[in-house]
Design an enzyme around this catalytic site. Structure first.
Site, mmCIF file in Angstrom:
data_model
loop_
_atom_site.group_PDB
_atom_site.id
_atom_site.type_symbol
_atom_site.label_atom_id
_atom_site.label_comp_id
_atom_site.label_asym_id
_atom_site.label_seq_id
_atom_site.Cartn_x
_atom_site.Cartn_y
_atom_site.Cartn_z
ATOM 1 N N THR A 69 12.761 93.197 146.130
ATOM 2 C CA THR A 69 12.550 91.847 146.645
ATOM 3 C C THR A 69 11.937 90.945 145.582
ATOM 4 O O THR A 69 12.353 89.791 145.403
ATOM 5 C CB THR A 69 11.667 91.891 147.904
ATOM 6 O OG1 THR A 69 12.396 92.529 148.958
ATOM 7 C CG2 THR A 69 11.259 90.497 148.341
ATOM 8 N N GLN A 165 21.352 99.240 146.505
ATOM 9 C CA GLN A 165 21.995 100.301 147.284
ATOM 10 C C GLN A 165 23.103 101.020 146.510
ATOM 11 O O GLN A 165 23.717 101.951 147.040
ATOM 12 C CB GLN A 165 22.574 99.719 148.582
ATOM 13 C CG GLN A 165 21.553 99.139 149.527
ATOM 14 C CD GLN A 165 20.657 100.187 150.174
ATOM 15 O OE1 GLN A 165 20.891 101.383 150.055
ATOM 16 N NE2 GLN A 165 19.625 99.739 150.874
ATOM 17 N N SER A 185 15.813 99.193 142.615
ATOM 18 C CA SER A 185 14.585 99.584 143.309
ATOM 19 C C SER A 185 14.444 101.091 143.291
ATOM 20 O O SER A 185 15.410 101.819 143.533
ATOM 21 C CB SER A 185 14.619 99.076 144.753
ATOM 22 O OG SER A 185 13.407 99.367 145.416
ATOM 23 N N ALA A 186 13.226 101.568 143.015
ATOM 24 C CA ALA A 186 12.998 103.002 142.850
ATOM 25 C C ALA A 186 13.128 103.781 144.151
ATOM 26 O O ALA A 186 13.634 104.910 144.164
ATOM 27 C CB ALA A 186 11.609 103.232 142.249
ATOM 28 N N HIS A 187 12.665 103.210 145.260
ATOM 29 C CA HIS A 187 12.549 104.026 146.470
ATOM 30 C C HIS A 187 13.870 104.289 147.178
ATOM 31 O O HIS A 187 13.911 105.027 148.157
ATOM 32 C CB HIS A 187 11.518 103.414 147.436
ATOM 33 C CG HIS A 187 11.961 102.188 148.154
ATOM 34 N ND1 HIS A 187 12.270 102.172 149.485
ATOM 35 C CD2 HIS A 187 12.115 100.911 147.727
ATOM 36 C CE1 HIS A 187 12.597 100.951 149.856
ATOM 37 N NE2 HIS A 187 12.511 100.161 148.812
ATOM 38 N N CYS A 311 13.786 95.423 156.385
ATOM 39 C CA CYS A 311 12.865 94.473 155.742
ATOM 40 C C CYS A 311 12.570 93.264 156.609
ATOM 41 O O CYS A 311 12.368 92.167 156.119
ATOM 42 C CB CYS A 311 13.445 94.034 154.395
ATOM 43 S SG CYS A 311 13.553 95.383 153.203
#
Length: 372
Positions: A69, A165, A185-187, A311
């Site tokens: 984000t 994604q 994004s890492a997660h 989110c």
């Protein structure tokens, strides 16, 4: 409890957790010049090298952030664009940054309409910023980003893609895609929450949103999250294992889709199933039953799934993605997202089918009783 919500966040991989715990046993600010600082800096740069290898860029192009984000916000606030053009199916962090943007429509399969995109880009002021995600977070549909980038460049526009994604699910080549900026994004790939990256083109100027320090090559002020970055770096290296796992996940996703369709027949709709999707994602709508009811019932049955993006502060609402795909509210408001990943087993798929079957039969029995 069965976890099938990898598109919201993937469980942290054991090796990543171990590396982060080891990092937290140490201390040192990467900006300090003494030994402790130099060691911390080395960890950060080793992780940067791993992220560069994931997407095929140079280390200087990687800016570590607090997540996807933030990286998206940096793009829209830090690039000197004359106008914004985004797809209608983007993540909320893109849509909220661009309330006055022109939205690119998508087909009923959930793919950006290239003919409409060309017309829009042709009439937009030169220097506009076009943002189209590489993989949709709700349907898993793969977007034609390389084709969109070629069109955009022909009209003098910049191009950004949210690839959050896509990492670990598709091979990613920043240069081949032809984009100017990319979000990671890492997660989503078995790394920690709260760390991501903005990949920026060699010749793209970016103004920092945060002031007060020269970190990240003067593009993102603030002391780096060293442990998180170390976890992100290792997760990026391990993403190659996820790519090798794609055939297994595709097989299970397809079996899950077939079994749910067999149970519900015409009551079941699978958005995006007639075009290219990443292997781990299934969007399924059960007519007449709200997404919120389904998520709660599946949770009570021991299966964690979601309804669209995670989110929105826990709120469940009709999917803007499915609305853009021309689905009516009764479908857009009754869709689940089931997403698989590195720790999914075939037994998880069986449990999911069983729980969904029980839910479907209960709801239909209630509807028949009311009708009688």
């Amino acid at each position: 409890m069965i976890y099938l919500d990898y598109n919201a966040t993937a469980p942290v991989k054991p090796a990543v957790r171990a590396a982060m715990l080891e990092a937290m046993e140490r201390h040192g600010n990467p900006s300090s010049t003494h030994r402790y600082g130099r060691i911390a800096r080395r960890y950060v740069e080793d992780a940067r090298a791993a992220v560069t290898a994931l997407v095929g860029v140079k280390p200087a192009q990687v800016i570590f952030t607090g997540g996807g984000t933030e990286a998206n916000n940096m793009v829209f606030h830090g690039l000197n664009a004359t106008h914004f053009i985004t797809s209608a199916i983007e993540h909320d962090s893109v849509l909220a940054c661009t309330p006055n943007a022109t939205r690119l429509p998508v087909t009923e399969d959930g793919v950006v309409d290239l003919n409409a995109a060309q017309n829009i880009m042709q009439s937009a002021p030169a220097g506009s910023l076009v943002s189209v995600m590489l993989v949709n977070n709700e349907t898993g549909v793969i977007q034609p980003v390389a084709e969109i980038a070629r069109l955009a460049k022909s009209y003098g526009h910049l191009v950004h893609t949210d690839a959050v994604q896509a990492a670990g699910r598709l091979p990613i080549d920043f240069v081949a895609l032809g984009v100017d900026a990319m979000t990671l994004s890492a997660h989503k790939i078995g790394g920690p929450q709260g760390v991501g990256a903005l990949i920026i083109g060699d010749k793209v100027a970016l103004c920092s949103m945060t002031k007060g320090g020269g970190q990240e090559m003067n593009r993102r002020a603030g002391t780096e999250n060293v442990a998180g970055i170390i976890g992100f770096g290792l997760a990026s290296r391990l993403a190659a294992d996820d790519l090798r796992d794609v055939p297994r996940l595709a097989k299970w996703r397809d079996r899950l889709q077939m079994q749910l369709k067999d149970i519900g027949g015409s009551d079941v709709i699978i958005p995006g199933s007639h075009t290219q999707r990443v292997a781990n994602t299934l969007c399924v709508a059960m007519r007449g039953v709200s997404s919120e009811t389904q998520v709660m019932a599946m949770d009570l049955a021991g299966v964690a799934v979601s309804a669209g993006s995670a989110c929105s502060s826990g709120k469940i609402k009709a999917s803007h993605v499915l609305r853009a795909m021309k689905y009516t509210d009764d479908v857009a408001g009754s869709a689940l997202r089931i997403s698989l990943g590195w720790n999914t087993t075939e037994a998880d798929i069986d449990r999911c089918v069983e729980a969904w079957r029980d839910l479907y039969q209960r709801t239909r029995s209630k509807q028949q009783s009311k009708a009688a």
